[in-house]
Write an enzyme that holds these catalytic residues in place. Sequence first.
Site, PDB file in Angstrom:
ATOM      1  N   CYS A 126      -6.684  43.876 -13.616  1.00 33.39           N
ATOM      2  CA  CYS A 126      -7.534  42.699 -13.848  1.00 33.39           C
ATOM      3  C   CYS A 126      -8.937  42.877 -13.283  1.00 33.39           C
ATOM      4  O   CYS A 126      -9.851  42.147 -13.658  1.00 33.39           O
ATOM      5  CB  CYS A 126      -6.891  41.459 -13.255  1.00 33.39           C
ATOM      6  SG  CYS A 126      -5.285  41.137 -13.958  1.00 33.39           S
ATOM      7  N   HIS A 177     -11.911  35.862 -12.454  1.00 33.40           N
ATOM      8  CA  HIS A 177     -10.769  36.295 -13.259  1.00 33.40           C
ATOM      9  C   HIS A 177      -9.855  35.097 -13.459  1.00 33.40           C
ATOM     10  O   HIS A 177      -9.614  34.322 -12.530  1.00 33.40           O
ATOM     11  CB  HIS A 177     -10.031  37.431 -12.539  1.00 33.40           C
ATOM     12  CG  HIS A 177      -8.751  37.794 -13.215  1.00 33.40           C
ATOM     13  ND1 HIS A 177      -8.666  37.974 -14.573  1.00 33.40           N
ATOM     14  CD2 HIS A 177      -7.498  37.995 -12.725  1.00 33.40           C
ATOM     15  CE1 HIS A 177      -7.416  38.271 -14.893  1.00 33.40           C
ATOM     16  NE2 HIS A 177      -6.685  38.289 -13.788  1.00 33.40           N
ATOM     17  N   ASN A 223      -4.057  34.646 -18.867  1.00 34.33           N
ATOM     18  CA  ASN A 223      -4.585  35.791 -18.121  1.00 34.33           C
ATOM     19  C   ASN A 223      -4.719  36.975 -19.091  1.00 34.33           C
ATOM     20  O   ASN A 223      -3.714  37.536 -19.529  1.00 34.33           O
ATOM     21  CB  ASN A 223      -3.623  36.127 -16.975  1.00 34.33           C
ATOM     22  CG  ASN A 223      -4.059  37.337 -16.168  1.00 34.33           C
ATOM     23  OD1 ASN A 223      -4.999  38.050 -16.536  1.00 34.33           O
ATOM     24  ND2 ASN A 223      -3.375  37.586 -15.070  1.00 34.33           N
TER      25      ASN A 223
HETATM   26  N1  ACO Z   1       8.959  28.002 -15.809  1.00 35.37           N
HETATM   27  C1  ACO Z   1       9.726  27.279 -14.974  1.00 35.37           C
HETATM   28  N2  ACO Z   1      10.038  27.681 -13.736  1.00 35.37           N
HETATM   29  C2  ACO Z   1       9.526  28.859 -13.338  1.00 35.37           C
HETATM   30  C3  ACO Z   1       8.727  29.668 -14.154  1.00 35.37           C
HETATM   31  C4  ACO Z   1       8.448  29.192 -15.448  1.00 35.37           C
HETATM   32  N3  ACO Z   1       7.676  29.875 -16.320  1.00 35.37           N
HETATM   33  N4  ACO Z   1       8.373  30.780 -13.483  1.00 35.37           N
HETATM   34  C5  ACO Z   1       8.928  30.688 -12.285  1.00 35.37           C
HETATM   35  N5  ACO Z   1       9.647  29.538 -12.179  1.00 35.37           N
HETATM   36  C6  ACO Z   1      10.425  29.033 -11.059  1.00 35.37           C
HETATM   37  C7  ACO Z   1      10.907  30.136 -10.165  1.00 35.37           C
HETATM   38  O1  ACO Z   1      12.110  30.703 -10.649  1.00 35.37           O
HETATM   39  C8  ACO Z   1      11.116  29.388  -8.869  1.00 35.37           C
HETATM   40  O2  ACO Z   1      12.351  28.703  -8.934  1.00 35.37           O
HETATM   41  P1  ACO Z   1      13.302  28.609  -7.645  1.00 35.37           P
HETATM   42  O3  ACO Z   1      12.508  27.826  -6.630  1.00 35.37           O
HETATM   43  O4  ACO Z   1      14.486  27.888  -8.171  1.00 35.37           O
HETATM   44  O5  ACO Z   1      13.559  30.021  -7.217  1.00 35.37           O
HETATM   45  C9  ACO Z   1      10.005  28.348  -8.888  1.00 35.37           C
HETATM   46  O6  ACO Z   1       9.576  28.237 -10.256  1.00 35.37           O
HETATM   47  C10 ACO Z   1       8.806  28.717  -8.050  1.00 35.37           C
HETATM   48  O7  ACO Z   1       8.442  30.058  -8.347  1.00 35.37           O
HETATM   49  P2  ACO Z   1       7.201  30.739  -7.667  1.00 35.37           P
HETATM   50  O8  ACO Z   1       7.157  32.185  -8.028  1.00 35.37           O
HETATM   51  O9  ACO Z   1       7.171  30.351  -6.236  1.00 35.37           O
HETATM   52  O10 ACO Z   1       6.031  29.991  -8.428  1.00 35.37           O
HETATM   53  P3  ACO Z   1       4.516  29.981  -8.052  1.00 35.37           P
HETATM   54  O11 ACO Z   1       4.083  28.624  -7.788  1.00 35.37           O
HETATM   55  O12 ACO Z   1       4.190  31.051  -7.039  1.00 35.37           O
HETATM   56  O13 ACO Z   1       3.837  30.415  -9.425  1.00 35.37           O
HETATM   57  C11 ACO Z   1       2.837  32.358 -10.438  1.00 35.37           C
HETATM   58  C12 ACO Z   1       4.125  31.679  -9.997  1.00 35.37           C
HETATM   59  C13 ACO Z   1       2.179  31.478 -11.490  1.00 35.37           C
HETATM   60  C14 ACO Z   1       3.156  33.707 -11.022  1.00 35.37           C
HETATM   61  C15 ACO Z   1       1.881  32.503  -9.227  1.00 35.37           C
HETATM   62  O14 ACO Z   1       2.594  33.080  -8.139  1.00 35.37           O
HETATM   63  C16 ACO Z   1       0.671  33.360  -9.497  1.00 35.37           C
HETATM   64  O15 ACO Z   1      -0.222  32.976 -10.217  1.00 35.37           O
HETATM   65  N6  ACO Z   1       0.545  34.546  -8.861  1.00 35.37           N
HETATM   66  C17 ACO Z   1      -0.618  35.397  -8.933  1.00 35.37           C
HETATM   67  C18 ACO Z   1      -0.826  36.024 -10.296  1.00 35.37           C
HETATM   68  C19 ACO Z   1      -2.023  36.966 -10.268  1.00 35.37           C
HETATM   69  O16 ACO Z   1      -3.089  36.634  -9.771  1.00 35.37           O
HETATM   70  N7  ACO Z   1      -1.866  38.200 -10.773  1.00 35.37           N
HETATM   71  C20 ACO Z   1      -2.905  39.177 -10.689  1.00 35.37           C
HETATM   72  C21 ACO Z   1      -3.483  39.493 -11.977  1.00 35.37           C
HETATM   73  S1  ACO Z   1      -2.299  40.064 -13.169  1.00 35.37           S
HETATM   74  C22 ACO Z   1      -2.664  41.749 -13.536  1.00 35.37           C
HETATM   75  O17 ACO Z   1      -3.274  42.465 -12.796  1.00 35.37           O
HETATM   76  C23 ACO Z   1      -2.079  42.294 -14.851  1.00 35.37           C
END
Ligand code: ACO
Length: 331
Positions: free
Chosen positions: A117, A258, A288
Site C-alpha cells: 500500500c 492511504h 482499499n
Molecule cells: N463481517 C462481520 N464480522 C467480521 C468481519 C466481517 N467482514 N470481519 C471480521 N469480523 C469479526 C471478527 O471475526 C471478530 O469476531 P469475534 O469477536 O467473534 O472474534 C470481530 O469481527 C472483530 O474482529 P477484528 O479483527 O477485531 O475487527 P477490527 O475492528 O480490527 O476490524 C479490520 C478489522 C477492518 C481488518 C481492521 O483491523 C483493519 O482495518 N486493519 C488494518 C488494515 C490495514 O491498514 N492494512 C494495511 C493495508 S493492506 C495492504 O497492504 C495490501
Amino acid sequence: MPSQSVRSRIVGTGAYAPERVVTNFDLAKLVDTSDEWITERTGIKERRFVADGQAASDLAYEASTRALDAAKLKPADLDMIIVGTISSDMRLPACAAFLQQKLGAGPIPSFDLGAACAGFVYSLSVADQFMRTGAMKAVLVVGTEVLSRITNFTDRNTCVLFGDGAGAVVLQRAEEGEAGVLSTSLHTDSSLATSLMVPAGGSLEPLTHESLNTQRDKIYMNGQDIFKVAVRNLTSASRFAISAAGLETTGIQWVVPHQANLRIIAQVSQRLTIPMERFIINIERYGNTSSASIPMALDEGVRDGRIKPGDTVLMCALGAGVSWASALIRM
Ligand code: ACO
C-alpha cells in the site's frame, strides 16, 4: 531530504476505476458479514472489480493517459515509468513493461516497485531522487492494483476490504522557488512481515494443488496487528515529512491518506490535529486499492477543485512489509 534547488513537480494526475460496482450487500451473499459491520468498522460501502481479461496494466494505462493529457505531454516525452503494484499482470515481466507497450512509450527504464500500500509514495520518492540528480526530466509514477484476483472470498476478515483501480501522476522538473515534492519519508519494519502476506506462489512456497485449495495464494492479514502500527507509523511519518520541509501542520491544506480504514484515518487526523475536513477520502466508493488509493484520491481532489495550485498536500500510506511512507508536495 528537502532541497531548495531542483525539485520534481506533479504536472498531471489521472485515475481509473473499473466499471463493475460490488456493494457490501453483494459480499454478504458470499460470507457471513453485513453492510452495517463493514460500514461501521471500515467506512467502505462499495468497491470496483475488474472484468474478465482486464489486468493491472490496463487500469494503469487508463489512469496514465489521463495524467499525460492533464500534463499536456505525450508518452514519447517520458524518461521513465515506475509502477507501484502487488498485483501485476504476470509474475514476469513487470507491469511497467506492459504499460510501456500499451502507451507506446520509447525504450525507457520501466520497472515495478513492490511496497504494497506504500508502493505509490515509495515510487514517487524514487522518481523524485532521479529528478533531483538531473538524470530525468519527466517521469510517470503509477499505482495500480487488481486485488480482486488475490483476495480470498471465503475469508470475511479480508474480502470486504479490497478493490481494484489505478492512479497516476506525471512529474516534471520544477524551477527554483516553484511548487514540487518538498520532502519524502520511507520506512520498513519487518517485525510484522508475516502479519500481512500472500504466503504461496513465491520461491518459498511454490504453488501446489493444496496451496490453491487452501487459498494460500491469496492475501492473509492479521488486521488488528496492522491497525495499531498503521495509526502510530502514519502519524510519525507524516510529522517527519512536515518537519523535514520546515512546516507545521497548520501549513497543510490537504491530506491524501492511504484508504485502508476510515477509523485509521480518523485516528491519524486526531493525532496530527488536522481536521477530517482536510482529508481527501473516497474509501466508501473504492475500498482499499493498495498502491492505487493515494493517486486515485489525489486525482479526485484535483479534478473536483478542492486541491488548488499552490496548496500543500501531505500523503501517507502503510501496508505489507510493514512498509510505510509519507510525502509532502506543493501543487
Ligand atoms: N463481517 C462481520 N464480522 C467480521 C468481519 C466481517 N467482514 N470481519 C471480521 N469480523 C469479526 C471478527 O471475526 C471478530 O469476531 P469475534 O469477536 O467473534 O472474534 C470481530 O469481527 C472483530 O474482529 P477484528 O479483527 O477485531 O475487527 P477490527 O475492528 O480490527 O476490524 C479490520 C478489522 C477492518 C481488518 C481492521 O483491523 C483493519 O482495518 N486493519 C488494518 C488494515 C490495514 O491498514 N492494512 C494495511 C493495508 S493492506 C495492504 O497492504 C495490501
